[in-house]
Write a protein that holds these residues in place. Structure first.
Motif, PDB file in Angstrom:
ATOM      1  N   ILE A 495       0.841  -1.197   0.000  1.00 22.07           N
ATOM      2  CA  ILE A 495       0.000   0.000   0.000  1.00 22.07           C
ATOM      3  C   ILE A 495       0.876   1.248   0.000  1.00 22.07           C
ATOM      4  O   ILE A 495       0.648   2.196  -0.758  1.00 22.07           O
ATOM      5  N   GLN A 533      -8.422   4.190  -1.772  1.00 20.62           N
ATOM      6  CA  GLN A 533      -7.686   3.026  -2.264  1.00 20.62           C
ATOM      7  C   GLN A 533      -8.346   2.334  -3.464  1.00 20.62           C
ATOM      8  O   GLN A 533      -7.952   1.225  -3.823  1.00 20.62           O
ATOM      9  N   LEU A 565      -3.193  -4.905  -1.461  1.00 20.51           N
ATOM     10  CA  LEU A 565      -3.789  -3.827  -2.237  1.00 20.51           C
ATOM     11  C   LEU A 565      -5.279  -4.054  -2.456  1.00 20.51           C
ATOM     12  O   LEU A 565      -6.080  -3.105  -2.431  1.00 20.51           O
ATOM     13  N   ALA A 568      -7.068  -3.207   0.794  1.00 21.81           N
ATOM     14  CA  ALA A 568      -6.490  -2.005   1.417  1.00 21.81           C
ATOM     15  C   ALA A 568      -7.530  -1.232   2.224  1.00 21.81           C
ATOM     16  O   ALA A 568      -7.232  -0.748   3.323  1.00 21.81           O
TER      17      ALA A 568
END
Length: 703
Positions: A495, A533, A565, A568
């Protein structure tokens, strides 16, 4: 009559001082040469091994690029590894004999006379109750040492919005009365906030710098004990060549899961890395901008920061000023020291990952500006140029890692999509059979991870050997906390990589930043996290889908990066929760020494707040008009704004405020009235003559 500083300086024979300087420089050269040799040998070996993993062994531009990026990133990791190892060795061999703390015994240091010192706290749109609560704890701790008479405190505000800075003034006055510090605790809000924090410090120095031999800089979240502050002044007194002495702040007072992970990691692993870093830097360390003491006169003389004269990113004010100031004062012949053994120096972690990344966006642009100074400035010490490079790599490593992943994906796709080139060299006689080496790749990954994790295990051994394991929850909970920290760090790494890569690109294209205060409390909401995100999540989903289509094995290799990810947003929200953080504390996980053993500073911050209270249902601007005591205070701090046109405008605004209320004015209009003493006085008189059924009459009843 000689000042204490003159007496101490005279007590140190020049020949003896020169001998000490030569000794630490020789040690620094030897240590840095050893570090360079170890890093280069390790990197060269790992890069050679990396080439053997690739299908064409570096036979095309993609693999050459992968090898080059790997070498840079591995070198970066290797430096951190050896700093941690060296710190462990120093801590287990009695400490560094060249450190400032060990150049005299404790009795000699304690007998060193004090000198007048200013403690300054630049602030901008801070939560003033919490901010001054920390300053109050510092004040009380200094008072307990019996050395308070040598220190003055300055709150230096750059806040623009009237409702916030009026509250700052009210809180400052309340704290000064509470402590009986009217002649020791000062507040100033400069009219023009140019050049950010460095401009605020410069404004203080122009006005009061000549009155103080030393200046301690605190951030709004800084916390230092009186013992540490007194020792810093005494060290500066005994070492007249030192221009900046930087303490090593630990994190504390974290409430959310994220903040608790950060402070646990900082306090468990930090001593090794700061000890190792200080051992390599010695008298050519960096300045981190806070929790440090500066020798005022050389700082004023040599550390004025001109605007960068280049283009785009490299034009305008220097955003990250602290490393530059250390480099400039080092260039002038003064020393800069990092002293890890100074006790009780603290700061607070951002409460959420959102706030950390918001801060990193500013830092990324500021650190990348140092590239211009690193390459263009004259006579800077090599150690300070390396400090610039270290700060640049803190953010540039992320896009390099991302570029490596992109090239790895292209290389894997070529094996499936494009025909295999068995004769990449037109003059070769025998075909090349491209083949990935997954076992070698796995071995290389394990080696790389060992460089990341061995220093952490050494930190645990160091904690146990120094009988400090109880301070981190005990021998049973400490490993659990460590595993939890490593898991969360692994989730956060991709991240941060993607976010930092975006920040670097925005900085290179000179995207303008908004200067705003930091949110030092609060939690992340689901909508905020999802929006923040969304791009990374979609990108990761697309990447692993493509990876699975290319090769199931490559898909498996991509999961450690892609999964964090994809999830996230939940990671952001869960880590921001203070309730979960406090539950971990009750379970004895992610604890730090100050929570287990107690801390007077932490107790004062959490249980002895300042007496200033918010204004209830009224805004600070309305209270400044209504309350007689506060109106007198704000008038004393305000000015008499001159000029016929300005006076006419102020009269129009004051009459509008009287007739329609403060809400009818814009933020800038309220600020203009609040800066003018006659306007505040006129409004105060009018309000107290208002009829009971008028707007201001109703507010009077609520006040």
């Amino acid at each position: 009559m000689a000042t204490p500083a003159h007496r101490v300086q005279a007590s140190l024979p020049p020949a003896l001082a020169d001998t000490g300087k030569i000794a630490w420089r020789r040690a620094a050269y030897a240590r840095r040469a050893l570090l360079l040799l170890a890093v280069l040998l390790q990197t060269a070996t790992a890069t050679y091994f990396m080439l053997s993993v690739l299908p064409y062994n570096g036979g095309n531009w993609i693999e050459v690029g992968m090898a080059a990026l790997f070498a840079i990133l591995f070198c970066w990791i290797s430096v951190g590894f050896w700093i941690g190892v060296f710190g462990y060795l120093i801590r287990h061999t009695g400490g560094d004999p060249h450190s400032l703390m060990r150049q005299q015994d404790a009795a000699t240091l304690a007998a060193t006379p004090m000198a007048r010192t200013a403690i300054i706290m630049p602030i901008y749109n801070e939560q003033i109750g919490e901010c001054l609560g920390r300053l109050k704890a510092v004040y009380l701790s200094l008072q307990a040492t019996g050395q308070l008479e040598h220190f003055d405190f300055y709150i230096l505000s750059d806040t623009r919005e009237a409702d916030i800075w009026l509250d700052e003034q009210a809180a400052w006055a309340s704290l000064a009365r509470e402590l009986g510090a009217e002649r020791r605790l000062y507040y100033r809000r400069r009219p023009l906030n140019q050049n950010y924090k460095s401009g605020n410090v410069g404004d203080f120095l122009r006005r009061w710098g000549k009155d103080y031999p030393y200046m301690v800089v605190l951030d709004a979240d800084s916390l230092m004990s009186g013992t540490a502050l007194v020792m810093m002044v005494q060290l500066m007194q005994r070492h007249p060549r030192v221009g900046i002495l930087q303490s090593s702040p630990s994190l504390l007072n974290g409430q959310s899961v994220f903040a608790r992970v950060q402070q646990f990691s900082n306090q468990l692993y930090g001593p090794l890395f700061t000890t190792g870093l200080a051992a390599f830097q010695l008298g050519e360390a960096a300045f981190w901008g806070h929790n440090a003491i500066l020798r005022t006169q050389p700082f004023m003389r040599y550390c004025g920061l001109r605007k960068l004269p280049g283009w785009g990113l490299f034009r305008g004010p220097i955003l990250s000023h602290d490393f530059v100031e250390a480099a400039y004062i080092g260039r002038a012949g003064h020393e800069v020291w990092l002293e890890p053994e100074l006790p009780h120096s603290y700061e607070e972690s951002p409460p959420t990952l959102v706030e950390e990344l918001t801060r990193d966006k500013r830092w990324a642009k500021g650190n990348l500006q140092h590239l211009w100074l690193m390459l263009r400035s004259r006579r800077l010490k090599l150690a300070h140029r390396m400090a610039f490079l270290n700060g640049i790599m803190s953010y540039a490593a992320s896009p390099l890692w991302l570029a490596f992943l992109i090239l790895a994906t292209i290389a894997a796709a070529r094996m499936v999509i494009w025909p295999i080139d068995y004769f990449p060299d037109p003059y070769q006689l025998h075909p090349v059979w491209p083949e990935w080496e997954p076992l070698r790749a796995l071995a290389l990954i394990l080696v790389t991870f060992s460089l990341l994790f061995i220093p952490k295990f050494l930190a645990v051994f160091d904690t146990i050997s120094h009988e400090r394991s109880r301070s981190f929850g005990g021998l049973l909970r400490l490993p659990v906390s460590m595993l939890l920290e490593m898991l969360i760090s692994a989730l956060l790494a991709p991240i941060r990589m993607l976010s930092h890569s975006r920040f670097v690109l925005e900085a290179l294209f000179n995207v303008q930043l908004k200067w705003a205060g930091q949110n030092r409390s609060g939690e992340s909401g689901w909508l905020e996290a999802i929006i923040n995100q969304a791009f990374g999540t979609l990108l990761a989903l697309s990447w692993i889908a493509f990876a699975y289509w290319i090769d199931p094995m490559f898909f498996l290799w991509s999961l450690p990066v892609a999964i964090p990810l994809i999830f996230a947003a939940p990671v952001f929200v869960i880590l921001s929760r203070t309730q979960a953080g406090q539950r971990l504390r009750r379970w004895g996980l992610l604890t730090i020494p100050e929570e287990v053993n107690g801390s007077q500073l932490l107790h004062d911050v959490n249980h002895n707040p300042i007496q200033h209270r918010p204004h209830g249902k009224l805004s600070a601007f309305e209270t400044a008009i209504i309350d007689p005591r506060l109106n007198a205070l704000h008038r004393a701090q305000a000015r008499h704004l001159a000029g016929d046109l300005r006076r006419q405008r102020l009269q129009v605004l004051a009459e509008q405020c009287w007739a329609e209320g403060a809400q009818s004015l814009s933020v800038s209009e309220r600020s203009l009235l609040a800066k003018d003493a006659p306007s505040l006085a006129w409004l105060h008189r009018q309000v107290w003559q208002a009829s009971a059924d008028s707007h201001w009459g109703r507010l009077l009843r609520r006040a």
